[in-house]
Write a protein that holds these residues in place. Structure first.
Motif, PDB file in Angstrom:
ATOM      1  N   VAL A  54     -62.835  30.101  50.653  1.00  0.00           N
ATOM      2  CA  VAL A  54     -61.618  29.750  49.915  1.00  0.00           C
ATOM      3  C   VAL A  54     -61.856  29.984  48.426  1.00  0.00           C
ATOM      4  CG1 VAL A  54     -59.964  27.924  49.361  1.00  0.00           C
ATOM      5  CG2 VAL A  54     -61.008  28.016  51.646  1.00  0.00           C
ATOM      6  N   GLU A  55     -60.990  30.793  47.811  1.00  0.00           N
ATOM      7  CA  GLU A  55     -61.066  31.043  46.374  1.00  0.00           C
ATOM      8  C   GLU A  55     -59.811  30.507  45.703  1.00  0.00           C
ATOM      9  OE1 GLU A  55     -61.765  35.137  45.526  1.00  0.00           O
ATOM     10  OE2 GLU A  55     -63.509  35.282  46.856  1.00  0.00           O
ATOM     11  N   TRP A  56     -60.017  29.785  44.613  1.00  0.00           N
ATOM     12  CA  TRP A  56     -58.914  29.205  43.827  1.00  0.00           C
ATOM     13  C   TRP A  56     -58.952  29.887  42.463  1.00  0.00           C
ATOM     14  CZ3 TRP A  56     -58.321  23.144  43.402  1.00  0.00           C
ATOM     15  CH2 TRP A  56     -57.112  22.834  42.768  1.00  0.00           C
ATOM     16  N   ASN A  57     -57.947  30.686  42.175  1.00  0.00           N
ATOM     17  CA  ASN A  57     -57.896  31.477  40.942  1.00  0.00           C
ATOM     18  C   ASN A  57     -59.184  32.275  40.726  1.00  0.00           C
ATOM     19  OD1 ASN A  57     -55.335  30.506  40.438  1.00  0.00           O
ATOM     20  ND2 ASN A  57     -56.010  28.916  39.041  1.00  0.00           N
ATOM     21  N   GLY A  58     -59.692  32.850  41.820  1.00  0.00           N
ATOM     22  CA  GLY A  58     -60.866  33.709  41.750  1.00  0.00           C
ATOM     23  C   GLY A  58     -62.197  32.988  41.834  1.00  0.00           C
ATOM     24  N   HIS A  59     -62.191  31.661  41.922  1.00  0.00           N
ATOM     25  CA  HIS A  59     -63.424  30.878  41.980  1.00  0.00           C
ATOM     26  C   HIS A  59     -63.616  30.356  43.400  1.00  0.00           C
ATOM     27  CE1 HIS A  59     -63.883  30.737  37.548  1.00  0.00           C
ATOM     28  NE2 HIS A  59     -62.557  30.728  37.569  1.00  0.00           N
ATOM     29  N   THR A  60     -64.769  30.625  44.001  1.00  0.00           N
ATOM     30  CA  THR A  60     -65.059  30.114  45.336  1.00  0.00           C
ATOM     31  C   THR A  60     -65.267  28.608  45.284  1.00  0.00           C
ATOM     32  OG1 THR A  60     -66.064  32.199  46.058  1.00  0.00           O
ATOM     33  CG2 THR A  60     -66.654  30.221  47.286  1.00  0.00           C
ATOM     34  N   VAL A  61     -64.474  27.881  46.068  1.00  0.00           N
ATOM     35  CA  VAL A  61     -64.553  26.418  46.050  1.00  0.00           C
ATOM     36  C   VAL A  61     -64.975  25.841  47.399  1.00  0.00           C
ATOM     37  CG1 VAL A  61     -62.889  26.146  44.179  1.00  0.00           C
ATOM     38  CG2 VAL A  61     -62.069  26.202  46.547  1.00  0.00           C
ATOM     39  N   SER A  62     -64.937  26.646  48.473  1.00  0.00           N
ATOM     40  CA  SER A  62     -65.259  26.107  49.781  1.00  0.00           C
ATOM     41  C   SER A  62     -65.599  27.230  50.752  1.00  0.00           C
ATOM     42  CB  SER A  62     -64.075  25.306  50.329  1.00  0.00           C
ATOM     43  OG  SER A  62     -64.342  24.789  51.612  1.00  0.00           O
ATOM     44  N   LYS A  99     -69.297  18.586  51.639  1.00  0.00           N
ATOM     45  CA  LYS A  99     -68.141  18.609  50.749  1.00  0.00           C
ATOM     46  C   LYS A  99     -67.668  20.033  50.468  1.00  0.00           C
ATOM     47  CE  LYS A  99     -66.298  16.936  46.356  1.00  0.00           C
ATOM     48  NZ  LYS A  99     -66.501  16.083  45.165  1.00  0.00           N
ATOM     49  N   ASP A 100     -68.628  20.967  50.287  1.00  0.00           N
ATOM     50  CA  ASP A 100     -68.231  22.337  49.974  1.00  0.00           C
ATOM     51  C   ASP A 100     -67.807  23.130  51.207  1.00  0.00           C
ATOM     52  OD1 ASP A 100     -70.655  22.730  51.203  1.00  0.00           O
ATOM     53  OD2 ASP A 100     -71.568  23.844  49.553  1.00  0.00           O
ATOM     54  N   GLN A 101     -67.596  22.419  52.334  1.00  0.00           N
ATOM     55  CA  GLN A 101     -67.085  23.047  53.551  1.00  0.00           C
ATOM     56  C   GLN A 101     -65.696  22.538  53.916  1.00  0.00           C
ATOM     57  OE1 GLN A 101     -70.301  21.969  56.244  1.00  0.00           O
ATOM     58  NE2 GLN A 101     -71.242  23.991  56.034  1.00  0.00           N
ATOM     59  N   ARG A 102     -65.071  21.809  53.018  1.00  0.00           N
ATOM     60  CA  ARG A 102     -63.753  21.243  53.304  1.00  0.00           C
ATOM     61  C   ARG A 102     -62.663  22.273  53.045  1.00  0.00           C
ATOM     62  NH1 ARG A 102     -64.926  15.499  50.145  1.00  0.00           N
ATOM     63  NH2 ARG A 102     -66.560  14.753  51.578  1.00  0.00           N
ATOM     64  N   GLY A 103     -61.729  22.389  54.007  1.00  0.00           N
ATOM     65  CA  GLY A 103     -60.746  23.457  53.961  1.00  0.00           C
ATOM     66  C   GLY A 103     -59.403  23.098  53.382  1.00  0.00           C
ATOM     67  N   ALA A 104     -59.301  21.960  52.683  1.00  0.00           N
ATOM     68  CA  ALA A 104     -58.056  21.560  52.023  1.00  0.00           C
ATOM     69  C   ALA A 104     -58.411  20.868  50.719  1.00  0.00           C
ATOM     70  CB  ALA A 104     -57.229  20.628  52.913  1.00  0.00           C
ATOM     71  N   PHE A 105     -57.571  21.026  49.713  1.00  0.00           N
ATOM     72  CA  PHE A 105     -57.864  20.445  48.398  1.00  0.00           C
ATOM     73  C   PHE A 105     -57.766  18.926  48.416  1.00  0.00           C
ATOM     74  CE2 PHE A 105     -56.304  24.646  46.352  1.00  0.00           C
ATOM     75  CZ  PHE A 105     -57.477  25.266  46.745  1.00  0.00           C
ATOM     76  N   ILE A 106     -56.943  18.375  49.315  1.00  0.00           N
ATOM     77  CA  ILE A 106     -56.864  16.915  49.403  1.00  0.00           C
ATOM     78  C   ILE A 106     -58.215  16.334  49.814  1.00  0.00           C
ATOM     79  CG2 ILE A 106     -56.084  16.848  51.820  1.00  0.00           C
ATOM     80  CD1 ILE A 106     -54.260  14.499  51.001  1.00  0.00           C
ATOM     81  N   GLU A 107     -58.983  17.079  50.606  1.00  0.00           N
ATOM     82  CA  GLU A 107     -60.339  16.649  50.967  1.00  0.00           C
ATOM     83  C   GLU A 107     -61.335  16.953  49.846  1.00  0.00           C
ATOM     84  OE1 GLU A 107     -61.689  17.407  55.218  1.00  0.00           O
ATOM     85  OE2 GLU A 107     -60.073  18.858  54.965  1.00  0.00           O
ATOM     86  N   LEU A 108     -61.260  18.168  49.307  1.00  0.00           N
ATOM     87  CA  LEU A 108     -62.201  18.568  48.261  1.00  0.00           C
ATOM     88  C   LEU A 108     -62.154  17.626  47.064  1.00  0.00           C
ATOM     89  CD1 LEU A 108     -61.903  22.462  48.136  1.00  0.00           C
ATOM     90  CD2 LEU A 108     -63.998  21.166  48.543  1.00  0.00           C
ATOM     91  N   THR A 109     -60.957  17.152  46.721  1.00  0.00           N
ATOM     92  CA  THR A 109     -60.798  16.283  45.548  1.00  0.00           C
ATOM     93  C   THR A 109     -60.636  14.817  45.941  1.00  0.00           C
ATOM     94  OG1 THR A 109     -58.367  16.452  45.455  1.00  0.00           O
ATOM     95  CG2 THR A 109     -59.646  18.197  44.365  1.00  0.00           C
ATOM     96  N   TRP A 110     -60.821  14.530  47.215  1.00  0.00           N
ATOM     97  CA  TRP A 110     -60.676  13.172  47.764  1.00  0.00           C
ATOM     98  C   TRP A 110     -59.379  12.509  47.297  1.00  0.00           C
ATOM     99  CZ3 TRP A 110     -62.895  12.485  52.010  1.00  0.00           C
ATOM    100  CH2 TRP A 110     -62.941  11.218  52.599  1.00  0.00           C
ATOM    101  N   GLY A 111     -58.294  13.183  47.666  1.00  0.00           N
ATOM    102  CA  GLY A 111     -56.971  12.658  47.343  1.00  0.00           C
ATOM    103  C   GLY A 111     -56.609  12.746  45.879  1.00  0.00           C
ATOM    104  N   GLY A 112     -57.346  13.563  45.121  1.00  0.00           N
ATOM    105  CA  GLY A 112     -57.101  13.696  43.689  1.00  0.00           C
ATOM    106  C   GLY A 112     -57.990  12.820  42.838  1.00  0.00           C
ATOM    107  N   ALA A 113     -58.809  11.982  43.476  1.00  0.00           N
ATOM    108  CA  ALA A 113     -59.673  11.064  42.720  1.00  0.00           C
ATOM    109  C   ALA A 113     -60.928  11.743  42.189  1.00  0.00           C
ATOM    110  CB  ALA A 113     -60.061   9.875  43.599  1.00  0.00           C
ATOM    111  N   GLU A 114     -61.291  12.889  42.761  1.00  0.00           N
ATOM    112  CA  GLU A 114     -62.504  13.592  42.362  1.00  0.00           C
ATOM    113  C   GLU A 114     -62.166  15.044  42.038  1.00  0.00           C
ATOM    114  OE1 GLU A 114     -65.276  13.163  45.548  1.00  0.00           O
ATOM    115  OE2 GLU A 114     -65.192  10.957  45.533  1.00  0.00           O
ATOM    116  N   PRO A 115     -61.622  15.320  40.850  1.00  0.00           N
ATOM    117  CA  PRO A 115     -61.225  16.688  40.494  1.00  0.00           C
ATOM    118  C   PRO A 115     -62.407  17.653  40.576  1.00  0.00           C
ATOM    119  CG  PRO A 115     -60.379  15.100  38.891  1.00  0.00           C
ATOM    120  CD  PRO A 115     -61.355  14.363  39.761  1.00  0.00           C
ATOM    121  N   ILE A 116     -62.095  18.916  40.808  1.00  0.00           N
ATOM    122  CA  ILE A 116     -63.126  19.949  40.796  1.00  0.00           C
ATOM    123  C   ILE A 116     -62.891  20.869  39.612  1.00  0.00           C
ATOM    124  CG2 ILE A 116     -63.550  19.853  43.265  1.00  0.00           C
ATOM    125  CD1 ILE A 116     -61.843  22.290  43.638  1.00  0.00           C
ATOM    126  N   ASP A 117     -63.954  21.479  39.154  1.00  0.00           N
ATOM    127  CA  ASP A 117     -63.894  22.333  37.969  1.00  0.00           C
ATOM    128  C   ASP A 117     -63.456  23.741  38.354  1.00  0.00           C
ATOM    129  OD1 ASP A 117     -65.334  24.452  36.127  1.00  0.00           O
ATOM    130  OD2 ASP A 117     -65.118  22.646  34.929  1.00  0.00           O
TER     131      ASP A 117
END
Length: 394
Positions: free
Chosen positions: A281-289, A330-348
């Motif tokens: 998964v790439e978000w604006n060109g950055h691999t996040v998962s 954590k880096d294997q989660r396929g949705a942003f709600i999981e990656l950021t834990w409901g928005g409580a843990e933003p990613i860079d």
């Protein structure tokens, strides 16, 4: 007649041969096969008019024997010479939705994803609902909103209500998310009352695609009790343009994780239909998962068996997707709600803390699988960019 140059490390070598629908300027869409960075016009190369159609549906309906015969003929062509008029550079073609999607079902087959969402949504209860390990949970989507990779995604509007708000409001989703998934396409239909067993999976299913099931989490959270997802899911689902035939995935077949308790008899089969496929998964060109499909609890064969056990018919072009693919890390989660834990843990993302999708964001999901003899099979990518909601808040 030219010979196609196939680099040794190509993800689209002779062991893959995925099908898609393409056009060139001034021509109508028709079926092609990708080999390396070349598209073969199958109607021109094989002289079979079934490939002159603008979707794969007529070919998929022919069934496994015809699929195997076509694959053998294409392999023979690729190993020899192909008429120049049947060859097109990938960069020069437009790719279209490969199938006319008849029906769309989305499942919830990852134990890690379901557990994470259970902990987020029901922190004081068991994360998995009592039925989850007894049947593949799913919901019906909206086939008319399945789109091909590259289609812009308009931010959906709907009712949303945060826990601290006294009443719902209407407007654009504030928590727009992705779901990295695999999808499977039915070729041979079944009749009402007919059940497809897990071991009959390959007699009906033609191939697989990468799926992004876009999700408006705030709309979903307010609407999903008691009947489940509706407007939070039905606005758009993107799929990759290349359909990987099941024959190309033989080397990727593995057992599913241990299923405890043992499923009921109609969900048991002798064949292995777990799949060793890794998504990126790439978000604006950055691999996040990098979600691993190998961890999926329920197999696609079990999903199809459950779909038909009540007597529901299937149609050529039916799409059923796996649900979000997530692994234990954590880096294997396929949705942003999981990656950021409901928005409580933003990613860079490029020096900026991010939680959910903003207008202008682009998400790309790709997938690879093992092929024979140490080769790798590519699925290509599913890509979408978020555009602003249409209309004002009400």
């Amino acid at each position: 007649m030219p010979v196609i140059d196939i680099p040794a490390d190509s993800l689209f070598g002779i062991d893959n041969l995925p099908y898609g629908v393409f056009s060139t300027p001034g021509t109508t869409p028709r079926v092609g096969v990708r080999i390396a960075d070349t598209v073969i016009d199958l109607a021109a190369a094989l002289g079979d008019t079934v490939f002159a159609h603008p979707t794969l549906n007529p070919f998929m309906a022919r069934g496994p024997r015809a699929w195997a015969e076509a694959r053998a003929r294409i392999t023979e062509l690729v190993r020899g010479e192909i008429p120049a008029r049947a060859l097109f550079d990938l960069a020069d073609v437009t790719l279209h939705l490969p199938v006319d999607v008849a029906d769309y079902v989305d499942f919830y087959a990852s134990e890690h994803h379901a557990t994470n969402l259970g902990r987020l949504f029901r922190p004081d209860s068991d994360p998995l609902m009592p039925n989850w390990k007894h049947l593949p949970v799913g919901y019906h989507g909206r086939s008319s909103t399945v789109v091909v990779s590259g289609t812009d995604i308009v931010r959906p509007r709907g009712q949303r209500k945060a826990p601290a708000e006294a009443a719902p409001s209407f407007g654009p989703s504030r928590r727009l998310d992705i779901e990295a998934e695999l999808g499977f396409l039915v070729g041979v239909p079944s009749k009402p009352g007919e059940v497809i067993t897990p071991d009959e999976f390959a007699e009906h299913v033609f191939g697989a695609v990468v799926v992004n099931d876009w999700s408006a989490r705030d709309i979903q959270a307010w609407e999903y009790v008691p009947l489940g997802p509706f407007l939070g899911k039905s606005f758009a689902t993107s799929i990759s343009p290349w359909v990987i035939p099941l024959a190309a995935l033989e080397a990727a077949r593995i057992d599913t994780p241990a299923q405890d308790p043992e499923p009921l008899p109609y969900l048991r089969g002798r064949e292995k239909w777990g799949l060793d496929i890794e998504l990126t998964v790439e978000w604006n060109g950055h691999t996040v998962s990098r979600p691993p499909y190998a961890h999926m609890y329920w197999s696609p064969a079990q999903m199809l068996a459950h779909t038909t056990i009540n007597g529901a018919a299937t149609s050529t072009g039916d799409l059923f997707a796996s649900g979000t693919i997530s692994g234990p890390e954590k880096d294997q989660r396929g949705a942003f709600i999981e990656l950021t834990w409901g928005g409580a843990e933003p990613i860079d993302i490029a020096g900026e803390d991010r939680t959910f999708l903003e207008d202008g964001d682009e998400v790309t999901i790709s997938a690879v699988a093992p092929g024979p003899g140490g080769t790798r099979i590519g699925f290509g990518e599913v890509r979408g960019r978020i555009t602003p909601a249409i209309g004002a808040e009400i």
